[in-house]
Enzyme design. Structure first.
Site, PDB file in Angstrom:
ATOM      1  N   GLN A   4       1.961  -6.141  -3.271  1.00 20.17           N
ATOM      2  CA  GLN A   4       2.415  -6.244  -1.882  1.00 20.17           C
ATOM      3  C   GLN A   4       3.698  -5.423  -1.694  1.00 20.17           C
ATOM      4  O   GLN A   4       3.835  -4.394  -2.300  1.00 20.17           O
ATOM      5  CB  GLN A   4       2.590  -7.721  -1.460  1.00 20.17           C
ATOM      6  CG  GLN A   4       1.271  -8.483  -1.304  1.00 20.17           C
ATOM      7  CD  GLN A   4       0.625  -8.921  -2.594  1.00 20.17           C
ATOM      8  OE1 GLN A   4       1.243  -9.572  -3.405  1.00 20.17           O
ATOM      9  NE2 GLN A   4      -0.622  -8.555  -2.801  1.00 20.17           N
ATOM     10  N   GLY A   6      -4.579  -4.348  -3.846  1.00 18.13           N
ATOM     11  CA  GLY A   6      -5.565  -3.302  -4.115  1.00 18.13           C
ATOM     12  C   GLY A   6      -4.787  -2.064  -4.511  1.00 18.13           C
ATOM     13  O   GLY A   6      -4.168  -1.435  -3.664  1.00 18.13           O
ATOM     14  N   HIS A   7      -4.742  -1.754  -5.795  1.00 20.72           N
ATOM     15  CA  HIS A   7      -3.926  -0.648  -6.306  1.00 20.72           C
ATOM     16  C   HIS A   7      -4.859   0.476  -6.758  1.00 20.72           C
ATOM     17  O   HIS A   7      -5.620   0.318  -7.714  1.00 20.72           O
ATOM     18  CB  HIS A   7      -3.040  -1.130  -7.454  1.00 20.72           C
ATOM     19  CG  HIS A   7      -2.010  -2.132  -7.010  1.00 20.72           C
ATOM     20  ND1 HIS A   7      -1.081  -2.687  -7.854  1.00 20.72           N
ATOM     21  CD2 HIS A   7      -1.761  -2.671  -5.796  1.00 20.72           C
ATOM     22  CE1 HIS A   7      -0.306  -3.519  -7.172  1.00 20.72           C
ATOM     23  NE2 HIS A   7      -0.715  -3.543  -5.916  1.00 20.72           N
ATOM     24  N   ASP A  20       0.810  -1.231   0.000  1.00 19.22           N
ATOM     25  CA  ASP A  20       0.000   0.000   0.000  1.00 19.22           C
ATOM     26  C   ASP A  20       0.836   1.271   0.000  1.00 19.22           C
ATOM     27  O   ASP A  20       0.434   2.293   0.557  1.00 19.22           O
ATOM     28  CB  ASP A  20      -0.970   0.001   1.200  1.00 19.22           C
ATOM     29  CG  ASP A  20      -1.854  -1.225   1.203  1.00 19.22           C
ATOM     30  OD1 ASP A  20      -2.209  -1.677   0.107  1.00 19.22           O
ATOM     31  OD2 ASP A  20      -2.176  -1.726   2.295  1.00 19.22           O
ATOM     32  N   LYS A  50       1.680   2.008  -5.163  1.00 21.08           N
ATOM     33  CA  LYS A  50       2.177   1.423  -6.416  1.00 21.08           C
ATOM     34  C   LYS A  50       1.241   1.737  -7.581  1.00 21.08           C
ATOM     35  O   LYS A  50       1.688   2.057  -8.681  1.00 21.08           O
ATOM     36  CB  LYS A  50       2.337  -0.108  -6.257  1.00 21.08           C
ATOM     37  CG  LYS A  50       3.374  -0.503  -5.206  1.00 21.08           C
ATOM     38  CD  LYS A  50       3.424  -1.994  -4.982  1.00 21.08           C
ATOM     39  CE  LYS A  50       2.212  -2.541  -4.313  1.00 21.08           C
ATOM     40  NZ  LYS A  50       2.005  -2.094  -2.916  1.00 21.08           N
TER      41      LYS A  50
END
Ligand code: GDP
Ligand code: IMO
Ligand code: MG
Length: 442
Positions: A224, A40-41, A13, A16
């Site tokens: 990640q 979750g980007h 988080d 990215k």
């Protein structure tokens, strides 16, 4: 101009999605090499928030090709949902723009249940996973029980593999009081996915080699972060894949020589979701302020993220194991509400000084961080776009990070939007060459 790897240097988080979306105009392809829809980007499209889980964050740029490598664990349900959400936003996504490896592992309906059993067996020591079946799918890969995307396209193979898996797994589920899975039901559902996925499926290694031969440039998108890597992270409180630089080669079928530069992303503070050691964690009002101002809630599960000060020992370690060439700093605007800022430069453990990140979690749990304190800068840097406008107080903090990590900063994110970004032309030119001119374009 090089192929560039962009990866997280903390516990995920770091931003990215935003950085990949910003850099995408300078590349032809954007490729994910590990993880799954645990990621979750977050990216913004015309001011609208979009969270990508499986599809690379370059997808919002028309004409860019996105690649899902063999190193991922692939959920067909998550993929089709993401596809339809993107199409709903008017993003054109078809097999010309999206390539899926036939060797990617498929997350099957029994994987989340295996995870539930495993997590509850750990009790207090649970990892706090995203419950997406990521770990059990990688377990099956390594144990050689995995079902791959290519198997979905071959009905007889698929049926046999499901049958083989359920012969053992159903016994375990029944022992834990869960009803058995039906081969027939899973087969019907997944053979149908196979038909729908077929146009996207390719041998990704062959495809990427052809692209490289044709002079195309690839942006590799890590998911990640280094401290969640299965080998180098805070094991066992990690994810099950190789998030670090080595994962690119095994996760896409490319030589390590194809990664010519590495950009590490770091928040100017630290967050972590789930369990595990976190030396600089703030369990007080300051931590709560950072969480609120930084909107630190999981982009995948919505869980609150634990917040703490910047940890240079941890990020220096991440820079070393990944060979980070340049840094992107994110979320400095979040710290502006605080009275002062602290950053850890070394640990103390049983009276001695530690400057290298320890790999044993029982050491990490007991280290005492030593901090350097910085005043909060003013005026605000929120949404600034030019380096020249940055206040000297912020530059002091930035230069301290550069000196402590021995890596130069090339990007400074100043807000959530695509345009809220400052880039240092000289540093970006070193890794992007003439393509640095494409930065900031749609
Ligand atoms: P990722 O998993 O590394 O892509 O990061 P996430 O998307 O899960 O979390 C990063 C969050 O921070 C997202 O909500 C971004 O919109 C947000 N973000 C990124 N850069 C900045 C920044 O410079 N300032 C602020 N305030 N938010 C940012
Ligand atoms: P992005 O790509 C933050 C964490 C989970 C848990 C551990 C294992 O958005 O940075 P898993 O479901 O992978 O087996 O969970 O890893 N985790 C993440 N934390 N960002 C992520 O992805 C994460 N993906 C997994 O919270 O602690
Ligand atoms: Mg995320």
């Amino acid at each position: 101009m090089s192929n560039l790897l962009v990866l997280g240097t903390q516990w995920g988080d770091e931003g990215k999605g935003k950085v990949v979306d910003f850099l995408a105009p300078a590349f032809d392809l954007i490729a994910r090499y590990q993880g799954g829809h645990n990621a979750g980007h977050t990216v913004y499209l015309s001011g609208k928030k979009v969270v990508l889980h499986l599809i690379p964050s370059g997808i919002l740029h028309p004409g860019k090709i996105c690649v899902i490598g063999n190193g991922l664990v692939f959920s067909p349900q998550a993929f089709f949902k993401e596809l339809s959400d993107l199409r709903g936003l008017g993003v054109k996504v078809d097999e010309k723009r999206l390539v899926l490896s036939r060797a990617a592992q498929v997350i099957m309906p029994y994987h989340p249940l295996m995870e539930k059993i495993s997590e509850s067996a750990r009790g207090q020591k649970m990892i706090g996973t995203t419950c997406r079946g990521i770990g059990p799918c990688y377990e099956d890969k390594i144990a050689r029980w995995g079902i791959r995307v290519g198997d979905l396209l071959e009905p007889a193979v698929l049926r046999e593999k499901i049958e083989d898996n359920l012969r053992i797994k159903n016994k375990i589920f029944e022992a834990f009081g869960f009803p058995p899975f039906s081969t027939e039901e899973i087969y019907r559902e997944y053979a149908d996915y196979g038909e729908k996925l077929a146009p996207f499926v390719q041998d990704v290694s062959v495809f990427l080699h052809q692209q490289i031969k044709a002079g195309k440039k690839i942006l590799f998108e890590g998911a990640q972060g280094a401290l969640l890597d299965v080998d180098f992270g805070t094991y066992p409180y990690v994810t099950s894949s190789s998030c670090t630089a080595g994962g690119v080669s095994t996760g896409l079928g490319l030589s390590p020589k194809q990664v010519q530069a590495v950009l590490g992303i770091t928040k100017v503070y630290t967050t972590r979701v789930g369990s595990g050691p976190f030396p600089t964690e703030l369990k007080d009002e300051t931590g709560a302020t950072i969480a609120r101002k930084g909107d630190e809630f999981g982009a995948t599960t919505g869980r609150p993220r634990r917040c703490g000060w910047f940890d240079a020992v941890a990020v220096r370690y991440a820079c070393r194991i990944n060979g980070v060439d340049v840094l992107a700093l994110t979320k400095p605007d979040v710290l502006e509400e605080l009275r002062e800022i602290k950053a850890c430069f070394r640990y103390r453990y049983k009276g001695s000084v530690l400057t290298d990140f320890p790999s044993d979690p029982w050491i990490l749990e007991k280290v005492e961080p030593e901090y350097r304190t910085f005043p909060v800068w003013s005026p605000s840097i929120h949404r600034l776009k030019n380096f020249e406008e940055l206040p000297s107080g912020f530059l002091d903090y930035l230069h301290w990070i550069e000196d402590t990590l021995e890596v130069k900063v090339a990007l400074i994110s100043t807000g959530v939007g695509r345009e809220d970004m400052i880039y240092l032309k000289d540093e970006m030119k070193k890794i992007l060459g003439e393509k640095a001119e494409f930065l900031g374009r749609e």
